[in-house]
Design an enzyme around this catalytic site. Sequence first.
Site, PDB file in Angstrom:
ATOM      1  N   ASP A  46      49.790  44.564 -21.296  1.00  0.00           N
ATOM      2  CA  ASP A  46      50.096  43.154 -20.958  1.00  0.00           C
ATOM      3  C   ASP A  46      50.523  42.808 -19.556  1.00  0.00           C
ATOM      4  O   ASP A  46      50.666  43.841 -18.936  1.00  0.00           O
ATOM      5  CB  ASP A  46      51.208  42.638 -22.051  1.00  0.00           C
ATOM      6  CG  ASP A  46      51.161  40.875 -22.122  1.00  0.00           C
ATOM      7  OD1 ASP A  46      50.701  40.242 -21.363  1.00  0.00           O
ATOM      8  OD2 ASP A  46      51.457  40.842 -23.554  1.00  0.00           O
ATOM      9  N   LEU A  93      45.241  40.078 -29.026  1.00  0.00           N
ATOM     10  CA  LEU A  93      45.931  39.037 -29.258  1.00  0.00           C
ATOM     11  C   LEU A  93      46.018  38.095 -27.806  1.00  0.00           C
ATOM     12  O   LEU A  93      46.668  37.048 -27.839  1.00  0.00           O
ATOM     13  CB  LEU A  93      47.428  39.436 -29.196  1.00  0.00           C
ATOM     14  CG  LEU A  93      48.004  40.096 -30.542  1.00  0.00           C
ATOM     15  CD1 LEU A  93      49.011  41.181 -30.328  1.00  0.00           C
ATOM     16  CD2 LEU A  93      48.075  39.246 -31.725  1.00  0.00           C
ATOM     17  N   ARG A 179      40.328  18.584 -25.879  1.00  0.00           N
ATOM     18  CA  ARG A 179      41.461  19.437 -26.491  1.00  0.00           C
ATOM     19  C   ARG A 179      40.566  20.379 -27.607  1.00  0.00           C
ATOM     20  O   ARG A 179      41.428  21.491 -27.912  1.00  0.00           O
ATOM     21  CB  ARG A 179      42.103  18.317 -27.457  1.00  0.00           C
ATOM     22  CG  ARG A 179      42.901  18.901 -28.363  1.00  0.00           C
ATOM     23  CD  ARG A 179      42.469  18.863 -29.938  1.00  0.00           C
ATOM     24  NE  ARG A 179      43.778  18.933 -30.793  1.00  0.00           N
ATOM     25  CZ  ARG A 179      44.177  20.067 -31.103  1.00  0.00           C
ATOM     26  NH1 ARG A 179      44.096  21.204 -30.515  1.00  0.00           N
ATOM     27  NH2 ARG A 179      45.364  20.111 -31.860  1.00  0.00           N
ATOM     28  N   TYR A 182      39.525  25.036 -26.749  1.00  0.00           N
ATOM     29  CA  TYR A 182      40.144  26.118 -27.220  1.00  0.00           C
ATOM     30  C   TYR A 182      39.599  26.316 -28.693  1.00  0.00           C
ATOM     31  O   TYR A 182      39.003  27.710 -28.621  1.00  0.00           O
ATOM     32  CB  TYR A 182      41.718  25.741 -27.567  1.00  0.00           C
ATOM     33  CG  TYR A 182      42.318  26.877 -28.402  1.00  0.00           C
ATOM     34  CD1 TYR A 182      42.731  28.255 -27.660  1.00  0.00           C
ATOM     35  CD2 TYR A 182      43.149  26.609 -29.472  1.00  0.00           C
ATOM     36  CE1 TYR A 182      43.191  29.139 -28.038  1.00  0.00           C
ATOM     37  CE2 TYR A 182      43.692  27.878 -30.245  1.00  0.00           C
ATOM     38  CZ  TYR A 182      43.726  28.909 -29.696  1.00  0.00           C
ATOM     39  OH  TYR A 182      44.622  29.773 -30.295  1.00  0.00           O
ATOM     40  N   LYS A 186      37.104  30.047 -29.254  1.00  0.00           N
ATOM     41  CA  LYS A 186      37.710  30.744 -30.302  1.00  0.00           C
ATOM     42  C   LYS A 186      36.800  30.918 -31.485  1.00  0.00           C
ATOM     43  O   LYS A 186      36.293  32.053 -31.928  1.00  0.00           O
ATOM     44  CB  LYS A 186      38.803  30.249 -30.849  1.00  0.00           C
ATOM     45  CG  LYS A 186      40.218  30.649 -30.120  1.00  0.00           C
ATOM     46  CD  LYS A 186      40.328  32.210 -30.157  1.00  0.00           C
ATOM     47  CE  LYS A 186      41.884  32.260 -29.723  1.00  0.00           C
ATOM     48  NZ  LYS A 186      42.280  34.008 -29.538  1.00  0.00           N
ATOM     49  N   ASN A 211      49.975  28.628 -37.510  1.00  0.00           N
ATOM     50  CA  ASN A 211      51.603  28.421 -37.055  1.00  0.00           C
ATOM     51  C   ASN A 211      52.647  29.418 -37.502  1.00  0.00           C
ATOM     52  O   ASN A 211      53.383  29.023 -38.301  1.00  0.00           O
ATOM     53  CB  ASN A 211      52.008  26.972 -37.430  1.00  0.00           C
ATOM     54  CG  ASN A 211      51.164  25.730 -37.086  1.00  0.00           C
ATOM     55  OD1 ASN A 211      50.885  25.810 -35.832  1.00  0.00           O
ATOM     56  ND2 ASN A 211      50.481  24.839 -37.930  1.00  0.00           N
ATOM     57  N   ARG A 232      53.991  24.425 -27.655  1.00  0.00           N
ATOM     58  CA  ARG A 232      53.685  24.118 -28.862  1.00  0.00           C
ATOM     59  C   ARG A 232      54.584  23.259 -29.439  1.00  0.00           C
ATOM     60  O   ARG A 232      55.907  23.181 -29.230  1.00  0.00           O
ATOM     61  CB  ARG A 232      52.915  25.181 -29.896  1.00  0.00           C
ATOM     62  CG  ARG A 232      51.726  25.365 -29.102  1.00  0.00           C
ATOM     63  CD  ARG A 232      51.315  26.877 -29.763  1.00  0.00           C
ATOM     64  NE  ARG A 232      52.028  27.896 -29.397  1.00  0.00           N
ATOM     65  CZ  ARG A 232      51.571  29.221 -29.621  1.00  0.00           C
ATOM     66  NH1 ARG A 232      50.562  29.698 -30.282  1.00  0.00           N
ATOM     67  NH2 ARG A 232      52.412  29.950 -29.023  1.00  0.00           N
ATOM     68  N   TYR A 328      50.034  14.156 -23.630  1.00  0.00           N
ATOM     69  CA  TYR A 328      49.048  15.251 -23.428  1.00  0.00           C
ATOM     70  C   TYR A 328      47.949  15.050 -22.244  1.00  0.00           C
ATOM     71  O   TYR A 328      47.252  15.838 -21.638  1.00  0.00           O
ATOM     72  CB  TYR A 328      48.073  15.745 -24.700  1.00  0.00           C
ATOM     73  CG  TYR A 328      49.047  16.485 -25.564  1.00  0.00           C
ATOM     74  CD1 TYR A 328      49.571  17.644 -25.411  1.00  0.00           C
ATOM     75  CD2 TYR A 328      48.885  15.880 -26.812  1.00  0.00           C
ATOM     76  CE1 TYR A 328      50.316  18.465 -26.287  1.00  0.00           C
ATOM     77  CE2 TYR A 328      49.895  16.680 -27.894  1.00  0.00           C
ATOM     78  CZ  TYR A 328      50.251  17.846 -27.648  1.00  0.00           C
ATOM     79  OH  TYR A 328      51.012  18.644 -28.661  1.00  0.00           O
TER      80      TYR A 328
END
Length: 386
Positions: A46, A93, A179, A182, A186, A211, A232, A328
């Site tokens: 990381d 991750l 929006r 992402y 993915k 979540n 978030r 946003y």
Amino acid sequence: MATRTDLDGRSIKPITICMIGAGGFIGSHLCEKLMSETPHKVLALDVYNDKIKHLLEPDSLPWAGRIQFHRLNIKHDSRLEGLIKMADLTINLAAICTPADYNTRPLDTIYSNFIDALPVVKYCSENNKRLIHFSTCEVYGKTIGSFLPKDSPLRQDPAYYVLKEDTSPCIFGSIEKQRWSYACAKQLIERLIYAEGAENGLEFTIVRPFNWIGPRMDFIPGIDGPSEGVPRVLACFSNNLLRREPLKLVDGGQSQRTFVYIKDAIEAVLLMIENPDRANGHIFNVGNPNNEVTVRQLAEMMTKVYAKVSGEPSLDSPTVDISSKEFYGEGYDDSDKRIPDMTIINKQLGWNPKTSLWDLLESTLTYQHRTYAEAIKKSIAKPTAS
């Protein structure tokens, strides 16, 4: 440590895990679990290690030598392939996964979640290394039910809103709704991983988190993250509660979400790690369908829980409505419901979440209240320049 066995009664051999993004919320909890309960070794990759510092120091810790921190950014580091080669399993991750960024930083979002993940998949495939890749429940996009008339009885039929890994379509908004940058990135990396499995024999498992909530999640602006920026929903609400500000409900807070406790979710990941025969080739929803609320209901519950853990009375007007454009920016769009079907993970790994929404909120807000109080104390204690 006593001999541990997998779900089929076989003894579990210690392995080396290359964990990319080990210093984040999920990575820190997974590292804790692996160090305290298993004999496995972790190569922790990381840019930051603040959330796993307690696992790295001092050398007298019982797991000393089983976790090594490597400070690197997978975007441009030649050490990445070597570290993947040293491990039996790679867990990826790394991601930009903050909704406010999908609109304002769509290029970074796409690069981070697709382009930067390509070498990870390539190195695992070429070196015959197993991959557990973290995707997102966002790949489902909108439910089929959201396109039905508001008064249609079919909207209440689970077939139109429960999300299944092997049958539910991925439905996104138009290209100008950035929006979805992402979710689309993915989804494409999922398809690439699946294709590597089909064509080149890559052993993979894809995780779709719904979540995951708990201590150390996301960031509280100016306390354990940047001063600017929008985290978030749950961290946004926590931030408002800590600062005694009204909770902002985007477009009335009508969207529905489910929440699962990080410690329950990490149990599921450990089962995937230690049961490759049952996990390889599968995509797993990891969530808690019993913890479903609207965002408005979440705000109301968090207000009550925070009053309990902090001892502070709630504000007279605890919430305020705000438009998504104002919050946003242009190009925001949202999914209506996110209810995971749990059939596949239950059948393959026998996993079920246990923690109620109230309990996971109490654990999270207790941690955040304490962290915030400590940060305020430190800032007051700092000597001022004479």
